[in-house]
Motif scaffolding. Sequence first.
Motif, PDB file in Angstrom:
ATOM      1  N   CYS A  49       0.828  -1.211   0.000  1.00 10.91           N
ATOM      2  CA  CYS A  49       0.000   0.000   0.000  1.00 10.91           C
ATOM      3  C   CYS A  49       0.861   1.259   0.000  1.00 10.91           C
ATOM      4  CB  CYS A  49      -0.921  -0.002   1.222  1.00 10.91           C
ATOM      5  SG  CYS A  49      -2.235  -1.242   1.187  1.00 10.91           S
ATOM      6  N   THR A  50       1.876   1.272   0.822  1.00 16.31           N
ATOM      7  CA  THR A  50       2.742   2.448   0.921  1.00 16.31           C
ATOM      8  C   THR A  50       3.480   2.691  -0.387  1.00 16.31           C
ATOM      9  OG1 THR A  50       3.021   2.083   3.306  1.00 16.31           O
ATOM     10  CG2 THR A  50       4.642   3.483   2.205  1.00 16.31           C
ATOM     11  N   ALA A  51       3.977   1.621  -1.004  1.00 21.41           N
ATOM     12  CA  ALA A  51       4.689   1.769  -2.271  1.00 21.41           C
ATOM     13  C   ALA A  51       3.771   2.328  -3.351  1.00 21.41           C
ATOM     14  CB  ALA A  51       5.266   0.428  -2.705  1.00 21.41           C
ATOM     15  N   HIS A  52       2.521   1.879  -3.376  1.00 21.87           N
ATOM     16  CA  HIS A  52       1.592   2.390  -4.382  1.00 21.87           C
ATOM     17  C   HIS A  52       1.303   3.870  -4.156  1.00 21.87           C
ATOM     18  CE1 HIS A  52      -2.377   3.201  -6.210  1.00 21.87           C
ATOM     19  NE2 HIS A  52      -1.919   2.414  -7.168  1.00 21.87           N
ATOM     20  N   VAL A  53       1.057   4.253  -2.920  1.00 20.56           N
ATOM     21  CA  VAL A  53       0.767   5.652  -2.609  1.00 20.56           C
ATOM     22  C   VAL A  53       1.961   6.540  -2.958  1.00 20.56           C
ATOM     23  CG1 VAL A  53       0.380   7.257  -0.698  1.00 20.56           C
ATOM     24  CG2 VAL A  53      -0.973   5.154  -0.855  1.00 20.56           C
ATOM     25  N   ALA A  87      -5.735  -4.880  -6.929  1.00 14.42           N
ATOM     26  CA  ALA A  87      -5.844  -4.168  -8.200  1.00 14.42           C
ATOM     27  C   ALA A  87      -7.190  -3.470  -8.312  1.00 14.42           C
ATOM     28  CB  ALA A  87      -5.651  -5.153  -9.362  1.00 14.42           C
ATOM     29  N   ARG A  88      -8.248  -4.132  -7.917  1.00 15.50           N
ATOM     30  CA  ARG A  88      -9.569  -3.515  -7.993  1.00 15.50           C
ATOM     31  C   ARG A  88      -9.697  -2.372  -7.001  1.00 15.50           C
ATOM     32  NH1 ARG A  88     -13.357  -6.776  -6.386  1.00 15.50           N
ATOM     33  NH2 ARG A  88     -12.088  -8.536  -5.736  1.00 15.50           N
ATOM     34  N   ALA A  89      -9.024  -2.500  -5.864  1.00 17.51           N
ATOM     35  CA  ALA A  89      -9.081  -1.432  -4.863  1.00 17.51           C
ATOM     36  C   ALA A  89      -8.418  -0.154  -5.352  1.00 17.51           C
ATOM     37  CB  ALA A  89      -8.426  -1.904  -3.557  1.00 17.51           C
ATOM     38  N   VAL A  90      -7.396  -0.297  -6.190  1.00 20.29           N
ATOM     39  CA  VAL A  90      -6.710   0.904  -6.687  1.00 20.29           C
ATOM     40  C   VAL A  90      -7.269   1.353  -8.034  1.00 20.29           C
ATOM     41  CG1 VAL A  90      -4.604   0.326  -5.432  1.00 20.29           C
ATOM     42  CG2 VAL A  90      -4.852  -0.417  -7.826  1.00 20.29           C
ATOM     43  N   GLY A  91      -8.292   0.648  -8.547  1.00 21.70           N
ATOM     44  CA  GLY A  91      -8.959   1.086  -9.753  1.00 21.70           C
ATOM     45  C   GLY A  91      -8.443   0.503 -11.045  1.00 21.70           C
ATOM     46  N   TRP A  92      -7.629  -0.565 -10.969  1.00 22.79           N
ATOM     47  CA  TRP A  92      -7.159  -1.224 -12.183  1.00 22.79           C
ATOM     48  C   TRP A  92      -8.192  -2.245 -12.656  1.00 22.79           C
ATOM     49  CZ3 TRP A  92      -1.811  -2.770  -9.757  1.00 22.79           C
ATOM     50  CH2 TRP A  92      -1.044  -1.610  -9.572  1.00 22.79           C
ATOM     51  N   GLU A  93      -8.236  -2.476 -13.957  1.00 24.34           N
ATOM     52  CA  GLU A  93      -9.124  -3.508 -14.485  1.00 24.34           C
ATOM     53  C   GLU A  93      -8.575  -4.897 -14.222  1.00 24.34           C
ATOM     54  OE1 GLU A  93     -10.087  -2.942 -18.562  1.00 24.34           O
ATOM     55  OE2 GLU A  93     -11.054  -0.990 -18.242  1.00 24.34           O
ATOM     56  N   GLN A  94      -7.263  -5.036 -14.195  1.00 32.97           N
ATOM     57  CA  GLN A  94      -6.647  -6.329 -13.915  1.00 32.97           C
ATOM     58  C   GLN A  94      -5.232  -6.110 -13.389  1.00 32.97           C
ATOM     59  OE1 GLN A  94      -6.642  -8.406 -17.641  1.00 32.97           O
ATOM     60  NE2 GLN A  94      -5.070  -7.126 -18.558  1.00 32.97           N
TER      61      GLN A  94
END
Length: 253
Positions: A49-53, A87-94
């Motif tokens: 999570c931290t890396a994505h943010v 992936a779905r939580a961050v809004g990616w399709e896959q």
Amino acid sequence: MGETEVGSGARDRMLHRARELRAPWRRRSREVGWGRFEDWWTPSVDALCTAHVAGDDLSGPCARLGEARARAGFGIGPSLEDLDAFARAVGWEQVPLPLARSLAEGWERGGRSRGDCQDPLTGLANSEYLRTRVGELYRGVEDGVPAAFGHHLVVVALDPALDPWRRTARLIVLGHELRRFFTRGESVCLVNRARIAVIATEDPDANGSLTRLRDEVCWEHGAAVWSAPLPSSHREASALLDSLDGGGDRADV
């Protein structure tokens, strides 16, 4: 306000956003079967999570998540489903393929220390178990007809020319589906990263079973299927396994 205070405030905001991302990820993970929070959460969850943010590369955190899942005893299937929930939580399709590969590679590393007869990536019995099981079928040959004469090998083979990651991804799915197809005590074993062998008892409807296996399971993955009788001696059976591992000739069904 000093630079230290500004930096500290930025870090606090980033950690807060990471915790906010963890909540929807957790909800979606529960939807695909993950139970208690203490089973799902590891420090690698927060690291991802931290890396994505922060906009950092996610390959390393995905690999660490895979390792953590394997060490905790979770299979590759649930681990990939959990990554899909992220992936779905961050809004990616896959899930991007490189991240799925990183998780799978981490999962394989994390499973190597389990010390059982199971391939950590596919969940199938490994090649050492295959050879041990075949050897058992030739015990007592001096006392009469060996048990091997009542068995044959069903071989499922993927195209070795496929990209290694795509072939491995198909192998993971095939392993899951083959365990669902063979439910009568058959040994479903990995020969190598392109082939699976099933030790099965003789079936009066062998041709029909192979046709169903090809049409219902293997066709979708571009896998070839054939049957090979176990030979008359253990030495010849070992040579057969060697040929399967090395490529060998085959007859399509």
